[in-house]
Write an enzyme that holds these catalytic residues in place. Structure first.
Site, mmCIF file in Angstrom:
data_model
loop_
_atom_site.group_PDB
_atom_site.id
_atom_site.type_symbol
_atom_site.label_atom_id
_atom_site.label_comp_id
_atom_site.label_asym_id
_atom_site.label_seq_id
_atom_site.Cartn_x
_atom_site.Cartn_y
_atom_site.Cartn_z
ATOM 1 N N ASP A 108 0.820 -1.212 0.000
ATOM 2 C CA ASP A 108 0.000 0.000 0.000
ATOM 3 C C ASP A 108 0.856 1.266 0.000
ATOM 4 O O ASP A 108 1.956 1.263 0.546
ATOM 5 C CB ASP A 108 -0.913 -0.029 1.246
ATOM 6 C CG ASP A 108 -2.043 0.981 1.140
ATOM 7 O OD1 ASP A 108 -2.307 1.472 0.018
ATOM 8 O OD2 ASP A 108 -2.650 1.280 2.172
ATOM 9 N N ASN A 129 -10.417 -3.345 -6.575
ATOM 10 C CA ASN A 129 -9.647 -2.357 -7.346
ATOM 11 C C ASN A 129 -10.259 -2.031 -8.702
ATOM 12 O O ASN A 129 -9.904 -1.020 -9.325
ATOM 13 C CB ASN A 129 -8.184 -2.814 -7.533
ATOM 14 C CG ASN A 129 -7.344 -2.685 -6.284
ATOM 15 O OD1 ASN A 129 -6.376 -3.414 -6.085
ATOM 16 N ND2 ASN A 129 -7.681 -1.743 -5.415
HETATM 17 C C1 FPP Z 1 -2.046 0.113 -3.306
HETATM 18 O O1 FPP Z 1 -1.550 1.427 -3.304
HETATM 19 C C2 FPP Z 1 -1.422 -0.644 -4.368
HETATM 20 C C3 FPP Z 1 -2.096 -1.236 -5.393
HETATM 21 C C4 FPP Z 1 -3.554 -1.176 -5.532
HETATM 22 C C5 FPP Z 1 -1.372 -1.932 -6.480
HETATM 23 C C6 FPP Z 1 -0.121 -2.674 -6.116
HETATM 24 C C7 FPP Z 1 0.664 -2.850 -7.373
HETATM 25 C C8 FPP Z 1 2.007 -2.796 -7.486
HETATM 26 C C9 FPP Z 1 2.891 -2.684 -6.323
HETATM 27 C C10 FPP Z 1 2.705 -2.817 -8.810
HETATM 28 C C11 FPP Z 1 2.437 -3.959 -9.713
HETATM 29 C C12 FPP Z 1 2.578 -5.290 -9.094
HETATM 30 C C13 FPP Z 1 3.155 -6.354 -9.687
HETATM 31 C C14 FPP Z 1 3.118 -7.660 -9.009
HETATM 32 C C15 FPP Z 1 3.819 -6.283 -10.974
HETATM 33 P P1 FPP Z 1 -2.549 2.632 -3.495
HETATM 34 O O2 FPP Z 1 -2.570 3.017 -4.918
HETATM 35 O O3 FPP Z 1 -3.894 2.306 -2.924
HETATM 36 O O4 FPP Z 1 -1.837 3.737 -2.628
HETATM 37 P P2 FPP Z 1 -2.521 4.953 -1.865
HETATM 38 O O5 FPP Z 1 -3.266 4.373 -0.693
HETATM 39 O O6 FPP Z 1 -1.340 5.756 -1.439
HETATM 40 O O7 FPP Z 1 -3.398 5.654 -2.845
#
Ligand code: FPP
Length: 240
Positions: A20, A68
């Protein structure tokens, strides 16, 4: 590293991570959210390689949840593209490190190209005997439990099975993590302190570790810190 070695060193056999904070990492730098996800993917590369070198047997990463899909299409597409890029760029290195890819989640709803690359990566790593990399993609813990119930119900009907035979052991074999040990340690960077529907059945006795570090800043040092903290915990599994 085998089971005995991990036991001796106090290393968790199975680590799961809720990655996250990508969006906040990008906002702080006045960048689009997608660049936060790209930086997050770079950490995936580091942490997978480091965990495998440490001797972690199972690493489960929450890459895309069933919730998501509610994000803007542009962000969903960017995440799917990153997944494809990750597999295309990393498959050789994963093979070299003897990592076996396993997917948790419903692949059928993914764009064709992502599904194809995922299937290829599963096939090309299926005989690997090192760390199992569970990628949670279109994954939700409640969804997984309901899917397991449906499959079990079908088996009960087809084989006229006695429902008293159903126990925790048997049920867990209908989850995406069939035949895997439950996570020992769950890590959630990014300040929030909740499970967000990740491995909710499997984490009943998992040690939880929360940190304010955002995922794109979570490197080897941060993983070492989490493991050190885990080593200090006394796990009783409900006993004394
Ligand atoms: C949450 O951060 C993260 C995600 C929804 C996506 C996770 C994906 C990756 C780390 C990259 C791709 C993965 C692979 C395996 C290639 P957020 O966007 O909710 O962060 P925020 O809470 O700060 O908005």
């Amino acid at each position: 590293m085998n089971d005995n070695n991990t036991k001796k060193s106090g290393l968790p056999r199975h680590i799961c991570i809720i990655m996250d904070g990508n969006g906040r990492w990008a906002s702080k730098r006045f960048m689009p959210r997608q660049l936060g996800h790209k930086a997050g993917m770079d950490r995936v590369i580091d942490i997978v390689e480091y965990s495998s070198n440490l001797g972690i047997e199972y690493l489960s990463l929450y890459a895309f949840s069933t919730e998501n899909w509610k994000r803007p299409a542009e962000e969903v597409n960017a995440l799917m593209e990153l997944l494809v890029v990750y597999i295309r760029n990393q498959l050789n290195s994963l093979k070299k490190n003897n990592v076996k890819i396993h997917i948790m989640g419903d692949k059928s709803a993914l764009p064709n190209i992502a599904r194809r690359e995922i299937e290829r990566s599963i096939k090309e790593t299926e005989n690997n005997t090192g760390m199992v990399l569970n990628l949670g993609i279109n994954y939700g813990g409640r969804d997984e439990i309901i899917k397991a119930c449906k499959e079990l119900y079908r088996q009960v009907q087809n084989e006229n099975m006695d429902i008293e035979k159903i126990d925790e052991n048997m049920f867990s074999n209908y989850l995406y993590t069939a035949n895997q040990p439950d996570p020992d340690l769950l890590i959630r960077p990014g300040s929030e302190q909740r499970l967000s529907n990740f491995m909710i059945y499997q984490t009943a006795y998992t040690e939880l570790y929360f940190t304010d570090v955002l995922w794109p800043d979570f490197g080897k040092t941060e993983l070492d810190e989490a493991i050190d903290e885990y080593r200090k915990r006394k796990r009783r599994f409900g006993g004394l």
